[in-house]
Design a protein around this motif. Sequence first.
Motif, PDB file in Angstrom:
ATOM      1  N   GLY A   1      24.423  35.491  49.318  1.00 17.52           N
ATOM      2  CA  GLY A   1      25.497  34.689  49.907  1.00 17.52           C
ATOM      3  C   GLY A   1      24.997  33.366  50.473  1.00 17.52           C
ATOM      4  O   GLY A   1      25.586  32.303  50.250  1.00 17.52           O
TER       5      GLY A   1
ATOM      6  N   SER B   1      22.326  42.534  51.511  1.00 22.71           N
ATOM      7  CA  SER B   1      23.503  42.926  50.723  1.00 22.71           C
ATOM      8  C   SER B   1      23.111  43.905  49.616  1.00 22.71           C
ATOM      9  O   SER B   1      23.890  44.792  49.264  1.00 22.71           O
ATOM     10  CB  SER B   1      24.171  41.695  50.110  1.00 22.71           C
ATOM     11  OG  SER B   1      24.647  40.855  51.130  1.00 22.71           O
TER      12      SER B   1
ATOM     13  N   ASP C   1      29.523  43.750  55.575  1.00 20.42           N
ATOM     14  CA  ASP C   1      28.578  42.698  55.225  1.00 20.42           C
ATOM     15  C   ASP C   1      29.146  41.365  55.697  1.00 20.42           C
ATOM     16  O   ASP C   1      30.121  40.867  55.141  1.00 20.42           O
ATOM     17  CB  ASP C   1      28.347  42.702  53.704  1.00 20.42           C
ATOM     18  CG  ASP C   1      27.120  41.895  53.290  1.00 20.42           C
ATOM     19  OD1 ASP C   1      26.553  41.195  54.158  1.00 20.42           O
ATOM     20  OD2 ASP C   1      26.738  41.972  52.111  1.00 20.42           O
TER      21      ASP C   1
HETATM   22 MG   LIG Z   1      24.041  39.003  51.769  1.00 18.45          MG
END
Ligand SMILES: [Mg+2]
Length: 414
Positions: free
Chosen positions: A69, A230, A342
């Motif tokens: 991300g 993640s 998350d």
């Molecule tokens: Mg992540």
Amino acid sequence: MPEALARIVGSVFQNPRSQFFNLDTTGEIAFGCENLGLPASEIRERVWAAARELGIEALLDRDIFALSGGEKQKIAVASAYAPGPDIFVFDEPSSNLDHAACLELAALMKRLKAQGKTLLIAEHRLYYLTGLFDRAIYLKSGEIRRDWPQKEFLALSNKERADLGLRAVSLDSLASKTENTARTNSAPTFTISGLAAGYKRGKSVLEDISFSAAPGEIIGIVGKNGQGKSTLARVLCGLHKEWSGSVVLKGKPLKSKERAGLCYLVMQESGYQLFTDSVENELLLSKSRKERPSDEKVNAILQSLWLSALRERHPMSLSGGEKQRTAIGTAMAHNAAVLIFDEPTSGLDFGNMRRVVDVLKQSADDGKIVFVITHDFELLIRACTRVLMLDRGKITSDSSLHAENLSNVKEFFS
Ligand SMILES: [Mg+2]
Ligand SMILES: Nc1ncnc2c1ncn2[C@@H]1O[C@H](COP(=O)(O)OP(=O)(O)OP(=O)(O)O)[C@@H](O)[C@H]1O
């Protein structure tokens, strides 16, 4: 005219994935320059300059959708930077960024400002922007309600700021008033041993991950961008298969597929997790009649997440934060023993962050094992009872979180 505007304004959207036009990182950073019709040699030069400026040389020539991300967020900033616009519009640029990356972003913004560029930044996390902005504009229901010079904004008391629904401007003031206490004395029922996983053969992302967790615990998972947080979440929920190691719940070893209903993940890009035509239906999705939550439970969840007024709305018509809260509500409606969130508060203001804290605590009190992956220090110290630190795919520290031993965790965030 949008094309003409693109020359002068560079934008970084809240959800980087929604702004990508290319499948590879280099092509994406070059995209804006190509649209300006610059010669190939200059485009190459600008792509390199952008990558150097952001310290992301290692991310060039990668598949965009195989990035973490925070890595995606950095690519989005680089592609706004490369064409050299005069005005930058950032919509929550810090969501998904780790603490060090936030400070690097602030340093980049400072350089842009010194070059005479105009920056417009919509943000919830404010602490990394102090010393940078000249004015703070407060929007409510689509109207400008306040417009403070920097000095006046920073002089607001904590209470005044909280009443406006705004986050802290300094992490220091937070650390001393952590609100949580150990919430559980139960024995661990969830045991992970020797877990290893990765995407490409020979290049592991997770190595030898081992820990146990008990019902009622709220465990924060922290670490820099791209360290495997993640990936760990996806493995625990059976969305990505481990290479080796075991996951045992209540004495029963669970294969990857068997974990699907028992461990529930609210994803980092939770907007992609919404499938139905209304907020209410999201909460009822894919549950057999027997498992369906009662009307009272649905109402209570909607209320606790400030979603009651939105129950009929189509999820795709919601703001980023509202989508986020809907995905969280869906997790609450599930009967999973293990819940993993998350980055649940990227996109949430102070009030909604507090609501998420309450929801996490409620889930823990209901006997669930709760994990929260986060870069948000405020969330961490308000909700978590324990913190796992992940670095290059390994757990480097596992400590309970209370006022006395906060320094270790705080160090990571400063
Ligand atoms: Mg992540
Ligand atoms: N689908 C994928 N294919 C290949 N590599 C991947 C894939 N997803 C992630 N990676 C890589 O695996 C590593 C760990 O990624 P992960 O998403 O677990 O990081 P993270 O700790 O969650 O980071 P962030 O804080 O930025 O969200 C990164 O180097 C990332 O580039």
